[in-house]
Scaffold this motif. Structure first.
Motif, PDB file in Angstrom:
ATOM      1  N   THR A   1      38.384  38.250  39.694  1.00  0.00           N
ATOM      2  CA  THR A   1      39.228  37.125  39.266  1.00  0.00           C
ATOM      3  C   THR A   1      39.521  37.250  37.780  1.00  0.00           C
ATOM      4  O   THR A   1      38.667  37.691  36.998  1.00  0.00           O
ATOM      5  CB  THR A   1      38.529  35.783  39.575  1.00  0.00           C
ATOM      6  OG1 THR A   1      39.379  34.704  39.176  1.00  0.00           O
ATOM      7  CG2 THR A   1      37.199  35.658  38.865  1.00  0.00           C
TER       8      THR A   1
ATOM      9  N   ALA B   1      40.616  41.035  46.230  1.00  0.00           N
ATOM     10  CA  ALA B   1      39.486  41.737  46.839  1.00  0.00           C
ATOM     11  C   ALA B   1      39.745  43.234  46.711  1.00  0.00           C
ATOM     12  O   ALA B   1      40.700  43.752  47.299  1.00  0.00           O
ATOM     13  CB  ALA B   1      39.331  41.343  48.303  1.00  0.00           C
TER      14      ALA B   1
ATOM     15  N   VAL C   1      46.147  34.158  45.162  1.00  0.00           N
ATOM     16  CA  VAL C   1      45.329  35.124  45.883  1.00  0.00           C
ATOM     17  C   VAL C   1      46.222  36.274  46.318  1.00  0.00           C
ATOM     18  O   VAL C   1      47.227  36.060  47.012  1.00  0.00           O
ATOM     19  CB  VAL C   1      44.641  34.479  47.103  1.00  0.00           C
ATOM     20  CG1 VAL C   1      43.850  35.536  47.881  1.00  0.00           C
ATOM     21  CG2 VAL C   1      43.738  33.345  46.665  1.00  0.00           C
TER      22      VAL C   1
ATOM     23  N   TYR D   1      35.177  40.944  44.624  1.00  0.00           N
ATOM     24  CA  TYR D   1      36.105  39.822  44.532  1.00  0.00           C
ATOM     25  C   TYR D   1      36.325  39.551  43.052  1.00  0.00           C
ATOM     26  O   TYR D   1      35.518  38.905  42.384  1.00  0.00           O
ATOM     27  CB  TYR D   1      35.543  38.605  45.259  1.00  0.00           C
ATOM     28  CG  TYR D   1      35.394  38.846  46.744  1.00  0.00           C
ATOM     29  CD1 TYR D   1      36.501  38.791  47.585  1.00  0.00           C
ATOM     30  CD2 TYR D   1      34.159  39.172  47.289  1.00  0.00           C
ATOM     31  CE1 TYR D   1      36.376  39.036  48.941  1.00  0.00           C
ATOM     32  CE2 TYR D   1      34.028  39.429  48.658  1.00  0.00           C
ATOM     33  CZ  TYR D   1      35.138  39.354  49.467  1.00  0.00           C
ATOM     34  OH  TYR D   1      35.014  39.614  50.819  1.00  0.00           O
TER      35      TYR D   1
ATOM     36  N   PRO E   1      40.981  38.291  51.479  1.00  0.00           N
ATOM     37  CA  PRO E   1      39.572  37.901  51.623  1.00  0.00           C
ATOM     38  C   PRO E   1      39.223  37.298  52.977  1.00  0.00           C
ATOM     39  O   PRO E   1      38.096  37.487  53.455  1.00  0.00           O
ATOM     40  CB  PRO E   1      39.394  36.879  50.495  1.00  0.00           C
ATOM     41  CG  PRO E   1      40.395  37.249  49.468  1.00  0.00           C
ATOM     42  CD  PRO E   1      41.580  37.763  50.254  1.00  0.00           C
TER      43      PRO E   1
ATOM     44  N   ASP F   1      32.233  37.606  43.089  1.00  0.00           N
ATOM     45  CA  ASP F   1      31.365  37.754  44.250  1.00  0.00           C
ATOM     46  C   ASP F   1      31.512  39.184  44.743  1.00  0.00           C
ATOM     47  O   ASP F   1      32.405  39.926  44.287  1.00  0.00           O
ATOM     48  CB  ASP F   1      31.757  36.755  45.345  1.00  0.00           C
ATOM     49  CG  ASP F   1      30.635  36.504  46.351  1.00  0.00           C
ATOM     50  OD1 ASP F   1      29.574  37.145  46.226  1.00  0.00           O
ATOM     51  OD2 ASP F   1      30.830  35.678  47.255  1.00  0.00           O
TER      52      ASP F   1
ATOM     53  N   VAL G   1      43.198  36.165  41.999  1.00  0.00           N
ATOM     54  CA  VAL G   1      42.028  36.604  42.754  1.00  0.00           C
ATOM     55  C   VAL G   1      42.438  37.793  43.616  1.00  0.00           C
ATOM     56  O   VAL G   1      43.500  37.778  44.241  1.00  0.00           O
ATOM     57  CB  VAL G   1      41.483  35.475  43.654  1.00  0.00           C
ATOM     58  CG1 VAL G   1      40.285  35.957  44.459  1.00  0.00           C
ATOM     59  CG2 VAL G   1      41.117  34.260  42.825  1.00  0.00           C
TER      60      VAL G   1
END
Length: 285
Positions: A127, A239, A191, A125, A282, A259, A237
């Motif tokens: 960012t 993934a 996101v 994850y 996510p 994360d 953000v």
């Protein structure tokens, strides 16, 4: 004894109370979140005590033949009591291909392995700043336009889920023609995901283009709304599977790993989800 049932309208406050305990709903509008998608396009189960109090919940979403286990959360006071095993047995009882994103909790990973899933790749994850990344030109698209690409990259068709997500406030779908990326701006964050492409390069180009387009749109909105104090997205953000070519690109650009989960799949699903050219959402997989 734990009771398991499909979540009904009257159960949603209890489900959301558990989700809130884990901080899962912070970036979603009140009463409009990924739990609604699980209930509409997959399975959402509530686990309760004999007195009806919520103990936990679990949810899946479908992508064609693939079942994505999106959630399995048990309140701390009921963990290691069999609630998670009972939920998982019901959620994964079919024989279709299955995937999930496992947390760092070794108990969860062991549980998933006992259901035939194997750890295949870290899911990072990442960012970083929404502005400053160069991306190709993208145009806005409808979810119908990108549904075929999404099915190819993500492992199965889910046109209704994409249409539902596109209607969530702040969501824009972008395409380069050979790649696509959904972007959702909320507060100071955008996101990215799901995103995919015909090739790994197409996926990366669409995701970077969506970040750049979102930053430009947010900056324009912020400038137009400066008199009223409107803000603009400054953080992006994403993934990113560990083997995706965007992982080193974003790391070199100064993005950090906020994360990390583990992408897990059974032998059939791992060949369907093309993690070299797919970036999951996510929460929606």
């Amino acid at each position: 004894m734990t009771g398991i049932r499909a979540a009904a309208d009257a159960d949603m406050p209890a489900v959301r109370s558990v989700a809130a305990r884990f901080g899962l709903l912070r970036s979603w509008p009140a009463g409009l979140d990924f739990l609604d998608a699980e209930r509409a396009f997959g399975t959402l189960l509530l686990a309760t005590a004999p007195d009806g109090a919520a103990r936990g919940f679990g949810g899946t979403l479908r992508r064609g033949a693939v079942t994505h286990l999106g959630d399995l959360f048990v309140l701390a006071e009921h963990q290691s009591s069999g609630v998670g095993r009972t939920l998982l047995a019901e959620l994964l009882k079919g024989d279709e291909p299955k995937v999930t994103f496992a947390s760092s909790d070794p108990r969860a990973m062991s549980l998933y392995m006992r259901h035939g899933l194997r750890p295949w790749s870290p899911l990072l994850y990442l960012t970083g700043p929404a502005a400053g990344l160069s991306g190709p030109p993208v145009r806005q698209a409808t979810p119908e336009e990108v549904a075929e690409l999404d099915a190819y990259a993500g492992g199965g068709a889910r046109a209704q889920t994409l249409a539902w997500y596109a209607a969530v406030p702040g969501v824009t779908c972008y395409t380069t023609g050979e790649g696509y990326a959904f972007a959702r701006t909320t507060g100071d964050r955008v996101v990215i995901g799901p995103a995919g492409g015909a090739t790994p390069q197409d996926c990366a180009a669409a995701a970077l283009g969506a970040v750049a387009a979102s930053a430009d749109a947010a900056a324009s909105t912020g400038a137009a709304g400066s008199a009223s104090g409107a803000g603009s997205a400054s953080v992006a953000v994403m993934a990113v599977p560990g083997g995706h070519l965007l992982a080193p690109t974003l790391a070199e650009a100064g993005w950090r790993i906020a994360d990390m989960d583990t992408f897990m799949a059974d032998e059939r699903a791992v060949d369907l989800v093309r993690t070299d050219r797919y970036l999951p959402h996510p929460d929606l997989g």
